[in-house]
Design an enzyme around this catalytic site. Structure first.
Site, mmCIF file in Angstrom:
data_model
loop_
_atom_site.group_PDB
_atom_site.id
_atom_site.type_symbol
_atom_site.label_atom_id
_atom_site.label_comp_id
_atom_site.label_asym_id
_atom_site.label_seq_id
_atom_site.Cartn_x
_atom_site.Cartn_y
_atom_site.Cartn_z
ATOM 1 N N CYS A 1 2.643 -5.159 6.932
ATOM 2 C CA CYS A 1 1.382 -5.417 6.231
ATOM 3 C C CYS A 1 0.247 -4.536 6.764
ATOM 4 O O CYS A 1 0.223 -3.348 6.521
ATOM 5 C CB CYS A 1 1.006 -6.894 6.338
ATOM 6 N N HIS B 1 5.789 -10.750 5.369
ATOM 7 C CA HIS B 1 5.033 -11.388 6.436
ATOM 8 C C HIS B 1 5.782 -11.627 7.719
ATOM 9 O O HIS B 1 6.956 -11.946 7.687
ATOM 10 C CB HIS B 1 4.728 -12.803 5.953
HETATM 11 N N1 LIG Z 1 -0.713 -9.341 5.333
HETATM 12 C C1 LIG Z 1 -1.525 -8.489 5.893
HETATM 13 O O1 LIG Z 1 -1.351 -7.993 6.986
HETATM 14 C C2 LIG Z 1 -2.753 -8.227 5.116
HETATM 15 C C3 LIG Z 1 -3.199 -6.822 5.264
HETATM 16 C C4 LIG Z 1 -4.560 -6.609 4.604
HETATM 17 N N2 LIG Z 1 -5.576 -7.319 5.316
HETATM 18 C C5 LIG Z 1 -4.512 -6.972 3.123
HETATM 19 O O2 LIG Z 1 -5.022 -7.999 2.760
HETATM 20 O O3 LIG Z 1 -3.971 -6.234 2.325
#
Ligand SMILES: NC(=O)CC[C@H](N)C(=O)O
EC number: 6.3.5.13
Length: 234
Positions: free
Chosen positions: A95, A194
């Site tokens: 992510c 995740h």
């Molecule tokens: N799941 C995450 O790590 C989110 C990454 C980033 N903050 C987004 O919302 O795209």
């Protein structure tokens, strides 16, 4: 233990919103079954990343606030991380970590956070929307199916030399448009799945460990490690 590997948990104190530490526990568990002693160390703000001290980098997910802090600090580690990747070092990036390995990430508030461009993707923003939910993908080279949960507002577009971790069978993936999810570049595995993605998809953990072993012990007979079963028998 015959072999040893060392993991850098990059910004492990900041990019851990989704229990990413679980990925290191899975790597350790599987490594031990393969006859490999695995240790890890957090490298965070104002600390040097020394490529020759590590075999694997794990870079977890996080929220925009943490990413804005890391976006600045990681520029000081840009060369070392890029050298590590180009030299075949193994990386698992999730992510927010995935986003910052690319050129940039546009946060939910429109702020452009620079990545290190070690991989050629970039991440734009959605308009007041997030992709949230279960996701299933298939890696077209191995036929392996991976299951996860995604929660991201950023939409990522792959660049030169990158192939997707999988084709989206269910869910949204990188951008909800081209059916790609995640990225593979050299020995770097990126995903929007995740948290402890490796716990649900231990085939990826095995690829990461085998790649790291082949790089560190190029002349060793790794057939015993290779035989360790993953998937439904894990
Ligand atoms: N799941 C995450 O790590 C989110 C990454 C980033 N903050 C987004 O919302 O795209």
């Amino acid at each position: 233990m015959t072999y040893s590997l060392k993991v850098c948990h990059l910004y492990g104190d900041l990019m851990n919103t989704y229990g990413d530490l679980g990925n290191i526990l899975v790597l350790k568990y599987l490594a031990n079954k393969m006859g490999v002693a695995l240790t890890s160390e957090v490298i965070s703000l104002d600390q040097d990343f020394k490529p020759d001290q590590f075999d694997i980098v794990v870079f977890g997910g996080g929220q925009d606030f943490e990413q804005s802090i890391i976006s600045k600090d990681i520029q000081k580690k840009k060369k070392a991380l890029t050298d590590f990747i180009e030299d075949g070092g193994s990386v698992v990036a999730i992510c927010g970590g995935y986003q910052l390995l690319g050129h940039y990430y546009i946060g939910a508030n429109g702020e452009k956070l620079m990545g290190i461009g070690a991989l050629d993707h970039h991440t734009d923003k959605q308009k007041n929307h997030r992709f949230i939910g279960d996701i299933v993908i298939e890696n077209e080279e191995t036929g392996e199916k991976y299951h996860g949960f995604e929660n991201h507002q950023g939409i990522t577009f792959l660049g030169k030399g990158e192939r997707p971790l999988g084709k989206v069978l269910k869910g949204h993936g990188n951008n909800g448009r081209d059916q790609t999810e995640g990225a593979i570049y050299k020995n770097v595995y990126c995903t929007y799945f995740h948290g402890p993605v490796l716990a649900r998809n231990n085939q990826i953990a095995k690829h990461v460990l085998m790649n790291a072993l082949r790089r560190k012990y190029p002349d060793a007979d790794l057939s015993q490690a290779e035989k360790v079963k993953v998937g439904s028998t894990f």
